[in-house]
Design a protein around this motif. Sequence first.
Motif, PDB file in Angstrom:
ATOM      1  N   GLY A 173       0.923  -1.369  -0.516  1.00  0.00           N
ATOM      2  CA  GLY A 173      -0.007  -0.277   0.168  1.00  0.00           C
ATOM      3  C   GLY A 173       0.901   1.594   0.084  1.00  0.00           C
ATOM      4  N   ILE A 174       0.635   2.276   0.504  1.00  0.00           N
ATOM      5  CA  ILE A 174       0.592   3.642   0.488  1.00  0.00           C
ATOM      6  C   ILE A 174       1.459   3.996   1.655  1.00  0.00           C
ATOM      7  CG2 ILE A 174       0.727   6.052  -0.269  1.00  0.00           C
ATOM      8  CD1 ILE A 174      -2.045   5.466  -2.176  1.00  0.00           C
ATOM      9  N   TRP A 175       2.822   4.083   1.768  1.00  0.00           N
ATOM     10  CA  TRP A 175       3.809   4.870   3.288  1.00  0.00           C
ATOM     11  C   TRP A 175       4.511   6.187   2.591  1.00  0.00           C
ATOM     12  CZ3 TRP A 175       3.188   1.743   7.754  1.00  0.00           C
ATOM     13  CH2 TRP A 175       2.921   1.043   7.502  1.00  0.00           C
ATOM     14  N   LEU A 176       4.275   6.314   3.800  1.00  0.00           N
ATOM     15  CA  LEU A 176       5.272   7.507   4.024  1.00  0.00           C
ATOM     16  C   LEU A 176       6.278   8.344   4.969  1.00  0.00           C
ATOM     17  CD1 LEU A 176       4.262  11.569   2.523  1.00  0.00           C
ATOM     18  CD2 LEU A 176       4.792  10.812   4.714  1.00  0.00           C
ATOM     19  N   GLY A 177       7.026   8.185   5.460  1.00  0.00           N
ATOM     20  CA  GLY A 177       7.394   8.819   6.458  1.00  0.00           C
ATOM     21  C   GLY A 177       9.078   9.480   6.408  1.00  0.00           C
ATOM     22  N   SER A 178       9.606   9.891   8.214  1.00  0.00           N
ATOM     23  CA  SER A 178      10.536  11.139   8.028  1.00  0.00           C
ATOM     24  C   SER A 178      11.718  10.589   8.983  1.00  0.00           C
ATOM     25  CB  SER A 178      10.133  12.431   8.467  1.00  0.00           C
ATOM     26  OG  SER A 178      10.946  13.281   8.893  1.00  0.00           O
ATOM     27  N   PRO A 312      25.168  -3.823  -2.844  1.00  0.00           N
ATOM     28  CA  PRO A 312      26.819  -4.291  -1.913  1.00  0.00           C
ATOM     29  C   PRO A 312      27.466  -3.609  -3.219  1.00  0.00           C
ATOM     30  CG  PRO A 312      25.611  -5.816  -3.827  1.00  0.00           C
ATOM     31  CD  PRO A 312      24.389  -4.751  -2.792  1.00  0.00           C
ATOM     32  N   ASN A 313      27.598  -3.491  -4.115  1.00  0.00           N
ATOM     33  CA  ASN A 313      28.894  -3.056  -4.996  1.00  0.00           C
ATOM     34  C   ASN A 313      28.413  -1.447  -5.105  1.00  0.00           C
ATOM     35  OD1 ASN A 313      29.867  -5.729  -5.510  1.00  0.00           O
ATOM     36  ND2 ASN A 313      28.090  -6.294  -6.611  1.00  0.00           N
ATOM     37  N   GLY A 314      28.022  -0.943  -4.532  1.00  0.00           N
ATOM     38  CA  GLY A 314      27.674   1.118  -4.755  1.00  0.00           C
ATOM     39  C   GLY A 314      27.215   1.569  -3.402  1.00  0.00           C
ATOM     40  N   ARG A 315      26.303   2.156  -3.410  1.00  0.00           N
ATOM     41  CA  ARG A 315      26.038   3.004  -1.767  1.00  0.00           C
ATOM     42  C   ARG A 315      24.857   2.279  -1.707  1.00  0.00           C
ATOM     43  NH1 ARG A 315      28.085   6.066   1.565  1.00  0.00           N
ATOM     44  NH2 ARG A 315      25.957   7.062   3.664  1.00  0.00           N
ATOM     45  N   THR A 316      25.117   2.073   0.256  1.00  0.00           N
ATOM     46  CA  THR A 316      23.804   1.695   0.574  1.00  0.00           C
ATOM     47  C   THR A 316      23.278   2.395   1.247  1.00  0.00           C
ATOM     48  OG1 THR A 316      24.249  -0.453   0.363  1.00  0.00           O
ATOM     49  CG2 THR A 316      23.040  -0.094   2.359  1.00  0.00           C
ATOM     50  N   ASP A 317      21.945   3.261   1.881  1.00  0.00           N
ATOM     51  CA  ASP A 317      21.693   3.322   3.198  1.00  0.00           C
ATOM     52  C   ASP A 317      19.906   3.009   3.526  1.00  0.00           C
ATOM     53  OD1 ASP A 317      22.777   6.253   2.872  1.00  0.00           O
ATOM     54  OD2 ASP A 317      22.585   6.115   1.344  1.00  0.00           O
ATOM     55  N   LEU A 318      20.287   2.779   4.493  1.00  0.00           N
ATOM     56  CA  LEU A 318      18.842   1.920   4.852  1.00  0.00           C
ATOM     57  C   LEU A 318      18.412   2.357   6.514  1.00  0.00           C
ATOM     58  CD1 LEU A 318      19.953  -2.016   3.828  1.00  0.00           C
ATOM     59  CD2 LEU A 318      18.136  -0.250   2.832  1.00  0.00           C
ATOM     60  N   TYR A 319      17.754   2.655   6.515  1.00  0.00           N
ATOM     61  CA  TYR A 319      16.436   3.674   7.007  1.00  0.00           C
ATOM     62  C   TYR A 319      15.651   2.696   7.815  1.00  0.00           C
ATOM     63  CZ  TYR A 319      19.468   7.910   7.207  1.00  0.00           C
ATOM     64  OH  TYR A 319      20.136   8.826   6.704  1.00  0.00           O
ATOM     65  N   VAL A 320      15.663   2.886   9.714  1.00  0.00           N
ATOM     66  CA  VAL A 320      14.247   2.386  10.111  1.00  0.00           C
ATOM     67  C   VAL A 320      13.420   2.749  10.336  1.00  0.00           C
ATOM     68  CG1 VAL A 320      13.632   1.706  12.420  1.00  0.00           C
ATOM     69  CG2 VAL A 320      16.252   1.854  12.035  1.00  0.00           C
ATOM     70  N   ASN A 321      12.282   2.107   9.989  1.00  0.00           N
ATOM     71  CA  ASN A 321      10.836   3.094   9.536  1.00  0.00           C
ATOM     72  C   ASN A 321      10.259   3.916  10.168  1.00  0.00           C
ATOM     73  OD1 ASN A 321       8.957   4.664   8.089  1.00  0.00           O
ATOM     74  ND2 ASN A 321       7.801   2.385   7.422  1.00  0.00           N
ATOM     75  N   LEU A 322      10.526   4.368  10.833  1.00  0.00           N
ATOM     76  CA  LEU A 322       9.783   5.142  11.971  1.00  0.00           C
ATOM     77  C   LEU A 322       8.702   6.284  11.440  1.00  0.00           C
ATOM     78  CD1 LEU A 322      12.926   5.994  14.799  1.00  0.00           C
ATOM     79  CD2 LEU A 322      10.815   3.668  14.432  1.00  0.00           C
ATOM     80  N   ARG A 323       7.949   7.814  12.563  1.00  0.00           N
ATOM     81  CA  ARG A 323       7.650   8.653  12.199  1.00  0.00           C
ATOM     82  C   ARG A 323       6.590   9.115  11.071  1.00  0.00           C
ATOM     83  NH1 ARG A 323      10.299   8.958  16.058  1.00  0.00           N
ATOM     84  NH2 ARG A 323      11.462  10.050  17.362  1.00  0.00           N
ATOM     85  N   CYS A 324       6.109   7.337  10.802  1.00  0.00           N
ATOM     86  CA  CYS A 324       5.463   7.307   9.204  1.00  0.00           C
ATOM     87  C   CYS A 324       3.570   7.285   9.306  1.00  0.00           C
ATOM     88  CB  CYS A 324       5.824   5.737   9.015  1.00  0.00           C
ATOM     89  SG  CYS A 324       5.558   4.815  10.047  1.00  0.00           S
ATOM     90  N   MET A 325       3.550   7.158   8.443  1.00  0.00           N
ATOM     91  CA  MET A 325       1.901   7.120   8.357  1.00  0.00           C
ATOM     92  C   MET A 325       1.663   5.876   6.799  1.00  0.00           C
ATOM     93  SD  MET A 325       0.597  10.263   7.019  1.00  0.00           S
ATOM     94  CE  MET A 325       1.351  11.866   6.156  1.00  0.00           C
ATOM     95  N   HIS A 326       0.439   4.997   6.774  1.00  0.00           N
ATOM     96  CA  HIS A 326      -0.220   4.872   6.238  1.00  0.00           C
ATOM     97  C   HIS A 326      -0.743   5.174   5.499  1.00  0.00           C
ATOM     98  CE1 HIS A 326      -2.215   0.395   4.934  1.00  0.00           C
ATOM     99  NE2 HIS A 326      -2.027   1.289   3.748  1.00  0.00           N
ATOM    100  N   ILE A 327      -1.095   5.009   3.836  1.00  0.00           N
ATOM    101  CA  ILE A 327      -2.409   6.246   3.644  1.00  0.00           C
ATOM    102  C   ILE A 327      -3.000   4.767   2.625  1.00  0.00           C
ATOM    103  CG2 ILE A 327      -2.234   7.979   1.488  1.00  0.00           C
ATOM    104  CD1 ILE A 327       0.078   8.883   3.062  1.00  0.00           C
ATOM    105  N   GLU A 328      -4.182   5.560   3.102  1.00  0.00           N
ATOM    106  CA  GLU A 328      -5.260   4.394   2.681  1.00  0.00           C
ATOM    107  C   GLU A 328      -6.381   5.537   1.676  1.00  0.00           C
ATOM    108  OE1 GLU A 328      -6.649   0.613   4.660  1.00  0.00           O
ATOM    109  OE2 GLU A 328      -5.769   2.135   6.235  1.00  0.00           O
ATOM    110  N   ASP A 329      -7.405   4.751   0.572  1.00  0.00           N
ATOM    111  CA  ASP A 329      -8.222   5.380   0.096  1.00  0.00           C
ATOM    112  C   ASP A 329      -8.742   6.417   1.484  1.00  0.00           C
ATOM    113  OD1 ASP A 329      -8.085   4.052  -2.030  1.00  0.00           O
ATOM    114  OD2 ASP A 329      -9.537   3.197  -1.992  1.00  0.00           O
ATOM    115  N   GLU A 330      -9.621   6.953   2.634  1.00  0.00           N
ATOM    116  CA  GLU A 330     -10.356   6.957   2.993  1.00  0.00           C
ATOM    117  C   GLU A 330     -10.176   7.243   4.280  1.00  0.00           C
ATOM    118  OE1 GLU A 330     -13.365   8.284   2.312  1.00  0.00           O
ATOM    119  OE2 GLU A 330     -13.353   7.271   0.256  1.00  0.00           O
ATOM    120  N   ARG A 331      -8.562   7.136   4.616  1.00  0.00           N
ATOM    121  CA  ARG A 331      -8.061   7.281   6.387  1.00  0.00           C
ATOM    122  C   ARG A 331      -6.973   7.229   6.219  1.00  0.00           C
ATOM    123  NH1 ARG A 331      -9.316   1.999  10.189  1.00  0.00           N
ATOM    124  NH2 ARG A 331      -7.791   0.669   8.781  1.00  0.00           N
ATOM    125  N   LEU A 332      -5.946   7.512   7.218  1.00  0.00           N
ATOM    126  CA  LEU A 332      -4.284   8.044   7.271  1.00  0.00           C
ATOM    127  C   LEU A 332      -4.642   7.217   8.640  1.00  0.00           C
ATOM    128  CD1 LEU A 332      -3.788  11.509   6.539  1.00  0.00           C
ATOM    129  CD2 LEU A 332      -4.092   9.701   5.436  1.00  0.00           C
TER     130      LEU A 332
END
Length: 373
Positions: A173-178, A312-332
């Motif tokens: 689904g749709i997720w947005l985070g900071s 593994p052969n270039g740049r990796t940037d992985l972050y813990v998914n905090l401060r986020c929201m799941h976005i649905e048709d009618e609700r957040l």
Amino acid sequence: MIDEEISNLTVIDALIRQKRPFVVYRIPGEKLPRLLTQAEEEIRLIYDLQELNGQKGFVIAPFRVSEMCPVVLIQSDGWGQSLSLDDDTEEEYEASLQIQEQENFQTSYTKEYADCFQAFINALRDGTFDKLVLSRRITMDKGADFSLSSVFRAACKRYIHSYIYLCYTPQTGIWLGSTPEIILSGEKDEWNTVALAGTQPLQDGKLPQVWDEKNRKEQDYVTAYIRSRLLSLGIHSTESGPYPAYAGALSHLKTDFHFSLRDNNGLGDLLKVLHPTPAVCGLPKEEAYRFILENEGYDRRYYSGFIGWLDPNGRTDLYVNLRCMHIEDERLTLYAGGGLLASSELNDEWLETEKKLQTMKRLITSTSIIANY
């Protein structure tokens, strides 16, 4: 990947309407976000983090891997095409930030949260656990003027020290985070992870320098765990910290770990050892993980998982998914959590989650102000 030049973020809304898998993200320190897209049939689903060994692509991993919440790997050829953040609303947006800084906290905790807190605190005070992380979620009406591109743009402009992302796949689904927390980043023979724990509000926009025993102890637990996990893989690191670091309008205590790897193709093994860290789970880790699944009362899904570019052969940037929201048709659905020790108090922990929820609430409020400016 989209080949044509893209001048702004309105393409995001078009991709959502088309139900086309994509991710757009902005790494701290970079000015422009990057966009990746892929055909639905080419997305890879993974059910064991070790399967990420040797893989390249954008990873969306849940707190608990399951059939309903697999690890999703968008395998694109590169970091993605840069998008411009410029648009006609920038001046109005900056003005709106001055309007809506007053926070709207719910100061009284819910019975559901209080009951969960009591179960968690009992397990801490009887010595079963050293630390547990209790999270919660809230739901809000989406609203007719809600715009994904506007909210993403607002996040990039407001939270300059955080990793910002917006993604959609049929599986997630749709997720947005900071999020401020790195789980793994680096390239070649220079890698790092962090211990991030303890929370305080900023003081007149500045980082607090005095931290109480509870916050320092919580951070020490996370630091000791990461140190031991790295050593279990024969990884010897150098450490710097703890020191206060920005996280939106909040600050956390942070310790950096720097190290090299014998084989960069084993990043999946390292991620399996680190995830979930005590910053989102607890100690002892495996027992805390099971306790959370059995007692927290809901499925975190992709909240407190991790997200980002893996190569593994270039740049990796992985972050813990905090401060986020799941976005649905009618609700957040917005998520937040806090680390509990035996000394934790109900009112304090509730207020901490309220402050963390403001990270997403501010974006929703500010873009609504712009729409009606």
